[in-house]
Write a protein that holds these residues in place. Structure first.
Motif, mmCIF file in Angstrom:
data_model
loop_
_atom_site.group_PDB
_atom_site.id
_atom_site.type_symbol
_atom_site.label_atom_id
_atom_site.label_comp_id
_atom_site.label_asym_id
_atom_site.label_seq_id
_atom_site.Cartn_x
_atom_site.Cartn_y
_atom_site.Cartn_z
ATOM 1 N N SER A 1 -4.652 -0.195 -5.406
ATOM 2 C CA SER A 1 -3.696 0.532 -4.563
ATOM 3 C C SER A 1 -2.584 -0.343 -4.014
ATOM 4 O O SER A 1 -1.667 0.158 -3.377
ATOM 5 C CB SER A 1 -4.427 1.203 -3.400
ATOM 6 N N PHE A 2 -2.644 -1.632 -4.250
ATOM 7 C CA PHE A 2 -1.667 -2.541 -3.671
ATOM 8 C C PHE A 2 -0.612 -2.935 -4.709
ATOM 9 O O PHE A 2 -0.397 -4.099 -4.991
ATOM 10 C CB PHE A 2 -2.374 -3.763 -3.077
ATOM 11 N N THR B 1 -5.563 -3.659 6.013
ATOM 12 C CA THR B 1 -4.291 -3.053 6.410
ATOM 13 C C THR B 1 -4.282 -2.720 7.897
ATOM 14 O O THR B 1 -3.287 -2.196 8.402
ATOM 15 C CB THR B 1 -4.040 -1.752 5.617
ATOM 16 N N ASN C 1 0.849 -1.188 0.000
ATOM 17 C CA ASN C 1 0.000 0.000 0.000
ATOM 18 C C ASN C 1 0.890 1.245 0.000
ATOM 19 O O ASN C 1 1.929 1.256 0.661
ATOM 20 C CB ASN C 1 -0.909 -0.022 1.234
ATOM 21 N N GLU D 1 -7.923 -7.059 1.419
ATOM 22 C CA GLU D 1 -7.006 -5.920 1.398
ATOM 23 C C GLU D 1 -6.879 -5.247 2.765
ATOM 24 O O GLU D 1 -6.564 -4.060 2.846
ATOM 25 C CB GLU D 1 -7.450 -4.898 0.344
#
Length: 184
Positions: free
Chosen positions: A150-151, A112, A49, A110
């Motif tokens: 976004s990764f 985080t 990220n 995803e």
């Protein structure tokens, strides 16, 4: 998407494995295979990220020297003074190696962020809950920062050596780090 630690540098691989093993062991060592894999997934999601460091140790130890707090609780709450069990460490190391070789814990996607069910962090209302595994609740960023696009961050290499862990001075520390002058 799977993350694979693509490095030919054995010192980077050893440090990344040790840092991720520490996170798995100290954060989720009592949460079963899914819980351990989910913590490893969060660390690797952060690496990819754009808002986080681009090394495994950088992600795991982010904020650990700041008075405002650490990202992974074990890095600043004294847990590293507690010697790990050899069996627990070996299992956590297997989980970490599997994650570094591309295993994905799909239930956290995803994510985080995570926290235990016993706390309510100030940031909880700013993220989207994706799963609960054992005593941990997992979250992702809302909007584009929490989406697969976004990764895309790339592993930077040049891992810093992980800090020493009580109990490793008896030969328990992984051999690949045992002779490193920066690690007592």
């Amino acid at each position: 998407e799977p993350f694979r630690l693509m490095t030919t540098n054995t010192a980077d691989r050893a440090a990344a494995t040790t840092c991720l093993t520490m996170a798995v062991y100290y954060e989720a060592g009592n949460q079963g295979d899914q819980g351990e894999a989910a913590v490893a997934q969060v660390a690797l999601n952060r690496l990819r990220n754009p808002l986080f460091p681009k090394t495994v140790c950088g992600v795991v130890f982010e904020g650990s020297t700041l008075p405002t707090g650490c990202q992974f609780t074990f890095t600043c709450d004294g847990s590293l003074n507690r010697p790990p069990s050899k069996a627990g460490w070996k299992h956590a190391e297997q989980v970490a190696e599997r994650a570094l070789d591309g295993y994905v814990q799909p239930s956290v996607g995803e994510a985080t962020h995570y926290h235990t069910v016993w706390v309510v962090p100030y940031w909880q209302s700013s993220v989207v809950k994706v799963a609960q595994i054992g005593a941990h609740i997992f979250y992702r960023w809302p909007g584009p920062l929490g989406m697969p696009v976004s990764f895309q961050g790339q592993y930077a290499g040049l891992e810093e050596n992980p800090p020493p862990i009580t109990g490793f001075d008896d030969g328990f520390r992984p051999t690949s780090l045992a002779d490193d002058a920066a690690v007592p």
